[in-house]
Design an enzyme around this catalytic site. Structure first.
Site, PDB file in Angstrom:
ATOM      1  CG  HIS A  82      -5.502  -3.666  12.967  1.00  0.00           C
ATOM      2  ND1 HIS A  82      -4.414  -2.851  13.429  1.00  0.00           N
ATOM      3  CD2 HIS A  82      -4.901  -4.459  11.772  1.00  0.00           C
ATOM      4  CE1 HIS A  82      -3.203  -3.251  12.760  1.00  0.00           C
ATOM      5  NE2 HIS A  82      -3.779  -4.248  11.833  1.00  0.00           N
ATOM      6  CB  SER A 125      -0.624  -3.279  10.212  1.00  0.00           C
ATOM      7  OG  SER A 125      -0.660  -4.518  11.193  1.00  0.00           O
ATOM      8  CD1 TRP A 170      -2.146  -7.828  16.819  1.00  0.00           C
ATOM      9  CD2 TRP A 170      -2.404  -9.229  18.602  1.00  0.00           C
ATOM     10  NE1 TRP A 170      -1.313  -9.059  16.808  1.00  0.00           N
ATOM     11  CE2 TRP A 170      -1.521  -9.862  17.901  1.00  0.00           C
ATOM     12  CE3 TRP A 170      -2.799  -9.987  20.077  1.00  0.00           C
ATOM     13  CZ2 TRP A 170      -1.038 -11.362  18.269  1.00  0.00           C
ATOM     14  CZ3 TRP A 170      -2.541 -10.802  20.280  1.00  0.00           C
ATOM     15  CH2 TRP A 170      -1.490 -11.795  19.455  1.00  0.00           C
ATOM     16  CE  LYS A 229       4.434  -5.455  12.824  1.00  0.00           C
ATOM     17  NZ  LYS A 229       3.512  -4.971  13.991  1.00  0.00           N
TER      18      LYS A 229
HETATM   19  C1  GTR Z   1      -0.862  -9.094  12.831  1.00  0.00           C
HETATM   20  C2  GTR Z   1       0.378  -8.882  13.330  1.00  0.00           C
HETATM   21  C3  GTR Z   1       0.625  -7.382  13.628  1.00  0.00           C
HETATM   22  C4  GTR Z   1       0.214  -6.740  12.326  1.00  0.00           C
HETATM   23  C5  GTR Z   1      -0.773  -7.137  11.855  1.00  0.00           C
HETATM   24  C6  GTR Z   1      -1.033  -6.473  10.253  1.00  0.00           C
HETATM   25  O1  GTR Z   1      -1.217 -10.310  12.459  1.00  0.00           O
HETATM   26  O2  GTR Z   1       0.420  -9.688  14.561  1.00  0.00           O
HETATM   27  O3  GTR Z   1       1.890  -7.396  14.226  1.00  0.00           O
HETATM   28  O4  GTR Z   1       1.512  -6.744  11.497  1.00  0.00           O
HETATM   29  O5  GTR Z   1      -0.773  -8.461  11.449  1.00  0.00           O
HETATM   30  O6  GTR Z   1      -0.107  -6.228   9.687  1.00  0.00           O
HETATM   31  O7  GTR Z   1      -2.411  -6.281  10.065  1.00  0.00           O
END
Ligand code: GTR
Length: 419
Positions: free
Chosen positions: A400, A254, A345, A258
């Site tokens: 996720h 996540s 997402w 990045k």
């Molecule tokens: C979310 C964000 C994503 C991702 C995620 C995470 O809120 O929109 O880009 O980074 O968090 O880190 O779990």
């Protein structure tokens, strides 16, 4: 939503594939002067241009100066995890910035091996979260309360111990002959808008001016800081005799995914890169208007990116780069991009296409990347069907997360391509 004056606004995210629209991606093999890049030597210069473009427009400039580090081993357990592992705790101090607290590294080495490849990944809630081993000190750093009752007043509590153990199958990793190095990402910069005040960005780079935050056009953001921190942990790993420093795999999930990808793109000492559901600002194409978007992420998390990134909120097509070029910067090194079908997402298809369109650069090195004939979208694989060669991809079923299924693929990938 609706503005106060009644003018309708478009939502800043999208789950409707029919609304994605068309887009033209920049070609990683056309340089800033418009010339075609045809050789590996030409790619070396193009690579620098692209890193600079990502720095100026997306993540901000990573400070280039060397920072004096001191590595202090604070504990060694030569029989951790019931004798399976040697466990080390190492503090990375910033010698010239004594006001900064160190990065606390947790390193597990499989016992009885001499030169060990290692997965290096930051964690979300402190080293005490990745294992139930009770003698790991509880992190005393700022911790998001959103994590649940396991943190109170932005401090970790004992309840947090082992909370993310499931995402870190340490014993499996060790039995397969790999080491694991991790540290809390908040040791580098706490993840909230003002977090930079107590992190590395308070002393390094453009954001050190008193009034500055992430508003300056190309000051580095939090993702840049986390990526930088990964490279400092790699500096330490290079001094660790039992670690095979030529086989350090950058891994992240996540937002940390990045950072893991941006770290691997800039720092070629990383032998391979794994982006688990890295999504927007990670592997997912910015131009594909699906799931989280540039505008949305810049609104929710402005401090993750440089100031100039915000100027693309409503004109993504003007970005001089897109994320397939970030992934191309990993070439010719092995790369694994993974999505989950319950995590729209992150835009699984956009992540797949990011990986697919990195292909021409892998080809320049005589490698097959994802091998989907330059990213025909119809090649998007069914769930739980890993594809690719030097670049790999899967869309796992489920939410996720980081699961055993994901790790199974990453371990096989490492066995085949990194060892
Ligand atoms: C979310 C964000 C994503 C991702 C995620 C995470 O809120 O929109 O880009 O980074 O968090 O880190 O779990």
């Amino acid at each position: 939503g609706c503005l106060a004056n009644g003018q309708a606004t478009e939502p800043t995210y999208n789950y409707d594939e029919t609304k994605v629209g068309t887009y033209t991606l920049p070609n990683p093999l056309i340089n800033n002067k418009g010339k075609a890049v045809k050789t590996q030597a030409e790619w070396r210069s193009r690579r620098k241009e692209l890193i600079q473009l990502f720095a100026e427009n997306v993540y901000g400039q990573t400070p280039k100066q060397a920072v004096k580090l001191r590595f202090q081993t604070t504990s060694v357990d030569s029989s951790a995890l019931n004798g399976l592992a040697i466990r080390k705790l190492v503090s990375i101090f910033f010698v010239d910035y004594p006001q900064l607290l160190p990065i606390e590294v947790l390193l597990y080495l499989p016992k009885g091996r001499k030169v060990i490849p290692v997965f290096l990944g930051l964690n979300f809630c402190g080293n005490h979260c990745v294992t139930t081993e009770a003698d790991i000190p509880l992190s005393t750093r700022w911790m998001g309360n959103a994590i649940g009752e396991v943190s109170v007043n932005n401090k970790a509590t004992e309840k947090a111990r082992g909370m993310q153990e499931r995402r870190w199958p340490i014993e499996t990793i060790l039995r397969r002959g790999y080491a694991l190095a991790t540290a809390y990402y908040g040791d580098i910069e706490p993840d909230y808008p003002q977090g930079w005040h107590s992190g590395i960005r308070s002393v390094l780079g453009e954001s050190t001016a008193p009034a500055s935050d992430t508003t300056k056009a190309n000051s580095w953001g939090a993702i840049g800081a986390w990526a930088w921190g990964m490279s400092r942990i790699l500096d330490y790993l290079q001094t660790e005799p039992s670690i095979d420093a030529k086989r350090v795999i950058s891994i992240g999930h996540s937002r940390i995914g990045k950072a893991a990808v941006w770290a691997g793109a800039q720092d070629e000492r990383f032998a391979a890169v794994i982006g688990n559901e890295s999504g927007e600002g990670g592997a997912a194409l910015a131009r594909r208007w699906y799931g989280e978007t540039v505008e949305r992420i810049n609104t929710s998390f402005p401090y993750w990116f440089c100031g100039r990134y915000k100027t693309y909120n409503k004109r993504v097509a003007d970005l001089p780069v897109d994320q397939h070029e970030l992934l191309a910067l990993i070439a010719p090194r092995p790369l694994y991009i993974a999505s989950a079908d319950g995590d729209q997402w992150s835009d699984p298809k956009g992540e797949f296409l990011g990986a697919a369109y990195a292909e021409p650069v892998y080809k320049l090195y005589g490698k097959v990347g994802l091998g989907t004939t330059d990213g025909r979208p119809q090649a998007f694989p069914a769930v739980n069907q890993p594809i690719g060669q030097t670049v790999r991809y899967h869309d796992r079923s489920g939410k996720h997360d980081v699961t055993d299924y994901d790790w199974e693929q990453y371990l096989r990938f490492a066995d085949e391509l990194v060892r």
